[in-house]
Design a protein around this motif. Structure first.
Motif, short mmCIF file in Angstrom:
data_model
loop_
_atom_site.label_atom_id
_atom_site.label_comp_id
_atom_site.label_asym_id
_atom_site.label_seq_id
_atom_site.Cartn_x
_atom_site.Cartn_y
_atom_site.Cartn_z
N THR A 135 -12.45 46.18 64.95
CA THR A 135 -13.12 47.48 64.90
C THR A 135 -13.48 47.90 66.31
O THR A 135 -13.26 47.16 67.27
N GLU A 136 -14.05 49.08 66.44
CA GLU A 136 -14.35 49.59 67.77
C GLU A 136 -15.35 48.71 68.50
O GLU A 136 -15.26 48.50 69.71
N LYS A 137 -16.31 48.18 67.76
CA LYS A 137 -17.33 47.34 68.39
C LYS A 137 -17.02 45.86 68.20
O LYS A 137 -16.63 45.44 67.11
N PRO A 138 -17.21 45.05 69.22
CA PRO A 138 -17.14 43.60 69.03
C PRO A 138 -18.35 43.12 68.25
O PRO A 138 -19.34 43.86 68.10
N PHE A 139 -18.30 41.89 67.74
CA PHE A 139 -19.43 41.40 66.95
C PHE A 139 -19.90 40.05 67.46
O PHE A 139 -19.17 39.31 68.13
N MET A 140 -21.16 39.75 67.12
CA MET A 140 -21.75 38.43 67.33
C MET A 140 -22.34 37.98 66.01
O MET A 140 -23.06 38.73 65.35
N LEU A 141 -22.00 36.77 65.60
CA LEU A 141 -22.49 36.23 64.34
C LEU A 141 -23.06 34.84 64.57
O LEU A 141 -22.43 33.99 65.19
N VAL A 142 -24.27 34.61 64.05
CA VAL A 142 -24.86 33.27 64.01
C VAL A 142 -24.78 32.77 62.57
O VAL A 142 -25.34 33.38 61.67
N LEU A 143 -24.04 31.69 62.36
CA LEU A 143 -23.99 31.01 61.06
C LEU A 143 -24.86 29.77 61.19
O LEU A 143 -24.47 28.76 61.77
N SER A 144 -26.08 29.86 60.64
CA SER A 144 -27.10 28.84 60.84
C SER A 144 -27.28 28.05 59.54
O SER A 144 -28.02 28.45 58.64
N HIS A 145 -26.60 26.93 59.45
CA HIS A 145 -26.60 26.14 58.22
C HIS A 145 -27.94 25.42 58.00
O HIS A 145 -28.60 25.01 58.95
N PHE A 146 -28.28 25.23 56.72
CA PHE A 146 -29.38 24.34 56.36
C PHE A 146 -28.90 22.88 56.40
O PHE A 146 -29.73 21.97 56.54
N LEU A 147 -27.64 22.67 56.25
CA LEU A 147 -27.04 21.34 56.42
C LEU A 147 -27.21 20.89 57.87
O LEU A 147 -27.16 21.73 58.77
N VAL A 148 -27.44 19.60 58.15
CA VAL A 148 -27.48 18.46 57.26
C VAL A 148 -28.92 17.94 57.10
O VAL A 148 -29.13 16.74 56.90
N HIS A 149 -29.86 18.86 57.26
CA HIS A 149 -31.28 18.54 57.06
C HIS A 149 -31.50 18.04 55.64
O HIS A 149 -30.78 18.42 54.71
N GLY A 150 -32.51 17.19 55.46
CA GLY A 150 -32.87 16.75 54.13
C GLY A 150 -33.33 17.92 53.27
O GLY A 150 -33.67 18.98 53.81
N PRO A 151 -33.31 17.77 51.96
CA PRO A 151 -33.01 16.54 51.22
C PRO A 151 -31.52 16.19 51.26
O PRO A 151 -30.68 17.07 51.40
N LEU A 152 -31.24 14.90 51.17
CA LEU A 152 -29.85 14.47 51.17
C LEU A 152 -29.22 14.83 49.83
O LEU A 152 -29.52 14.23 48.80
N GLU A 153 -28.34 15.84 49.86
CA GLU A 153 -27.66 16.32 48.66
C GLU A 153 -26.23 16.71 49.03
O GLU A 153 -26.03 17.67 49.77
N GLY A 154 -25.29 15.96 48.52
CA GLY A 154 -23.89 16.29 48.75
C GLY A 154 -23.18 16.54 47.45
O GLY A 154 -23.71 16.30 46.35
N LYS A 155 -21.96 17.02 47.54
CA LYS A 155 -21.15 17.24 46.34
C LYS A 155 -20.75 15.88 45.76
O LYS A 155 -20.36 14.97 46.50
N ASP A 156 -20.84 15.76 44.44
CA ASP A 156 -20.67 14.45 43.80
C ASP A 156 -19.36 13.77 44.15
O ASP A 156 -19.34 12.56 44.43
N ASP A 157 -18.24 14.52 44.13
CA ASP A 157 -16.96 13.88 44.39
C ASP A 157 -16.86 13.39 45.83
O ASP A 157 -16.24 12.36 46.10
N TYR A 158 -17.51 14.11 46.77
CA TYR A 158 -17.53 13.65 48.16
C TYR A 158 -18.38 12.38 48.30
O TYR A 158 -18.00 11.44 48.99
N VAL A 159 -19.52 12.38 47.64
CA VAL A 159 -20.42 11.23 47.71
C VAL A 159 -19.72 9.99 47.15
O VAL A 159 -19.79 8.89 47.74
N LYS A 160 -19.01 10.14 46.04
CA LYS A 160 -18.32 9.00 45.43
C LYS A 160 -17.26 8.43 46.38
O LYS A 160 -17.11 7.22 46.49
N ARG A 161 -16.55 9.31 47.07
CA ARG A 161 -15.50 8.85 47.96
C ARG A 161 -16.07 8.06 49.14
O ARG A 161 -15.56 7.01 49.53
N PHE A 162 -17.18 8.57 49.71
CA PHE A 162 -17.78 7.86 50.85
C PHE A 162 -18.52 6.60 50.41
O PHE A 162 -18.75 5.71 51.23
N SER A 163 -18.87 6.51 49.14
CA SER A 163 -19.57 5.32 48.64
C SER A 163 -18.68 4.09 48.64
O SER A 163 -19.19 2.96 48.64
#
Length: 521
Positions: free
Chosen positions: A234-262
């Motif tokens: 577009t005519e104007k450039p952009f600046m975006l901040v994507l500020s994740h809550f990850l990986v701060h607690g509480p420790l909560e991951g997707k079940d299939d990922y957790v099983k694989r790393f277990s």
């Protein structure tokens, strides 16, 4: 005939001016790149493959590191999140802004100097004989501070923000009032945290469609991709901040990922849920990179990846560095710090100069061609010359003033000048200092404060000058302190605590089935 020539000439001039204007607009978009900052919460300095992790799986972060510059000595401005974030956005140390620790959830964010304590309750650690209590500080990033989003917005940039803010609860302090024209995904009132929608539905600004089983990190990335698609080319450039809550607690991951790393062999990094959360972070990075490539802005977009403070121990491991989140030692502020600008900066560079997140503000202005504002980003030193090898760059001393308590420190100030690091603990009546030579001793194992007395004197003077220059709030004297006894939560207590945790991680690594690759410390 005359009129016909006149109108024909006028029409040609109008067309010519339009072509020139279009050309200038296109040139402006080429020379004024888009900026994307991916800010992770609590990610440790070696929580990705290129930094030495063999347990976490981070192919996209590793790719970004290989395609850009990895600052191996990148620092956050504080060992906890709120003051670090305030310093990122303003280019000012938290000691200068007085937004210097995590603010209490039980109070509003009125911009006046306050303690951490609840109404009527004195702060500090009352059961210990402490010489000091917490310094006064703001519970919000004061409105008198200007953010880099303010400056970019005033200079023709579209500005967006997604995710964790943590710089003030009241609406007048929200990101959409701090220079970000578009802002969503931040919590609007204090509430229990969760990485799934079930616990935060109704409390995520602009995310009214959040469902109980939605993974918040994925939904924030959806919005980031949409923002990129809508604002690319577009005519104007952009600046975006994507500020994740990850990986701060509480420790909560997707079940299939957790099983694989277990069932995956561990190292000193041994938490399957945290590993699963890191995989979600990595997928987010991959989707952002894919989005800018798909819309054709890959070579005109600077992507910066970093964390707000060091990784928490024992949740992750920062070994062989000392400490972690909330500690004043190296791993409390050492963070991942990657910059990718395809076609503009050399790929695969491990840059060993020390930079700190206050440097981002002036660096962004240099990248975008906007004149720097030294009166605003007083504590920032642009590292643009390190990105482009264009111009001289001088290493400046870096400071950390944290006059507060956490589980891992009492009020302290730290200073790094070249390879020397000085730490002062205010609870100690005498013998307040630790001095390390980080070139010879990057793990802070050999205190030289009683040996290098000349260096000590110069470092103490530099620290005192810095505290005076920023008009620092200092720890409040505890009226109940018994001066006939030592301050309990002081230098020795936290130094020994940090080293015990370090040795525990060392043993985990020695007993694991893997050895980690050579690391750049």
């Amino acid at each position: 005939m005359y009129k016909s020539d006149y109108f024909r000439t006028s029409l040609l001039l109008i067309v010519l001016l339009a072509v020139i204007q279009l050309s200038c607009t296109q040139e402006r978009n080429v020379t004024r790149p888009n900026i994307i900052i991916i800010l992770i919460d609590d990610m440790g300095w070696k929580d990705f493959g290129e930094a030495g992790s063999t347990y976490y799986e981070t192919p996209n972060i590793d790719r970004m590191s290989r395609e850009g510059i990895r600052f191996t000595k990148g620092y956050s401005s504080a060992p906890v999140c709120s003051p670090s974030r305030g310093a990122i956005y303003t280019g000012r140390y938290s000691g200068r802004t007085k937004f210097s620790t995590v603010f209490g959830h039980h109070v509003d964010s009125v911009a006046e100097l306050r303690t951490v304590a609840k109404e009527g309750e004195r702060n500090g650690r009352k059961k210990f004989n402490n010489r000091t209590e917490d310094a006064l500080h703001y519970h919000t990033l004061p409105l008198t501070e200007t953010t880099f989003a303010d400056v970019l917005s005033q200079n023709g940039y579209k500005t967006g923000f997604l995710g964790k803010w943590h710089c003030g609860w009241d609406p007048e302090f929200w990101p959409n009032k701090r220079g970000f024209e578009y802002a969503e995904g931040f919590r609007i009132i204090p509430s229990p945290s969760s990485h799934f929608g079930k616990s935060v539905i109704g409390n995520m600004y602009g995310m009214e469609d959040l469902k109980p089983n939605d993974y918040v990190g994925d939904k924030l990335t959806d919005k980031a991709v949409n923002y990129i698609n809508e604002n690319a080319n577009t005519e104007k450039p952009f600046m975006l901040v994507l500020s994740h809550f990850l990986v701060h607690g509480p420790l909560e991951g997707k079940d299939d990922y957790v099983k694989r790393f277990s069932i995956k062999p561990t190292t000193d990094q041994d938490k399957p849920v945290y590993a699963a959360m890191m995989q979600s972070v990595d997928e987010s990075v991959g989707r952002v990179l894919q989005a800018i490539e798909k819309v054709g802005i890959d070579e005109n977009t600077v992507v910066i990846f970093t964390s707000d403070n060091g990784g928490p121990v024992p949740t992750t491991s920062n070994y062989p560095l000392l400490g972690g989140k909330s500690f004043i030692f190296e791993a409390g502020m050492r963070i991942p710090f990657l910059v990718r600008w395809k076609g503009k900066i050399a790929p695969g560079v491990n840059q060993e100069h020390r930079i700190i997140q206050t440097d981002l503000f002036p660096t962004i202005l240099d990248i975008t061609g906007i004149s720097k504002k030294p009166d605003l980003h007083k504590d920032g030193n642009s590292f643009y010359p390190l990105l482009t090898k264009d111009g001289a760059w001088n290493q400046q001393p870096i400071f950390f003033h944290f006059p507060h308590y956490t589980h891992a420190t009492s009020p302290a100030t730290a200073l790094i000048d070249n390879d020397w690091k000085l730490i002062r603990f205010y609870n100690d009546v005498d013998d307040q200092y630790l001095l390390f030579n980080l070139k010879e001793d990057p793990y802070e194992q050999n205190d030289l404060s009683e040996i290098e007395t000349g260096k000590m004197e110069k470092m103490v003077q530099l620290m005192e000058q810095y505290l005076a220059d920023i008009n620092a709030e200092m720890p409040v004297v505890n009226p109940d302190f018994d001066s006939s006894k030592p301050g309990e939560l002081g230098k020795d207590y936290y130094y020994e605590f940090a080293n015990r945790q370090r040795m525990e991680k060392k043993k985990l690594l020695e007993n694991s089935n893997r050895t980690q690759p050579k690391q750049t410390i």
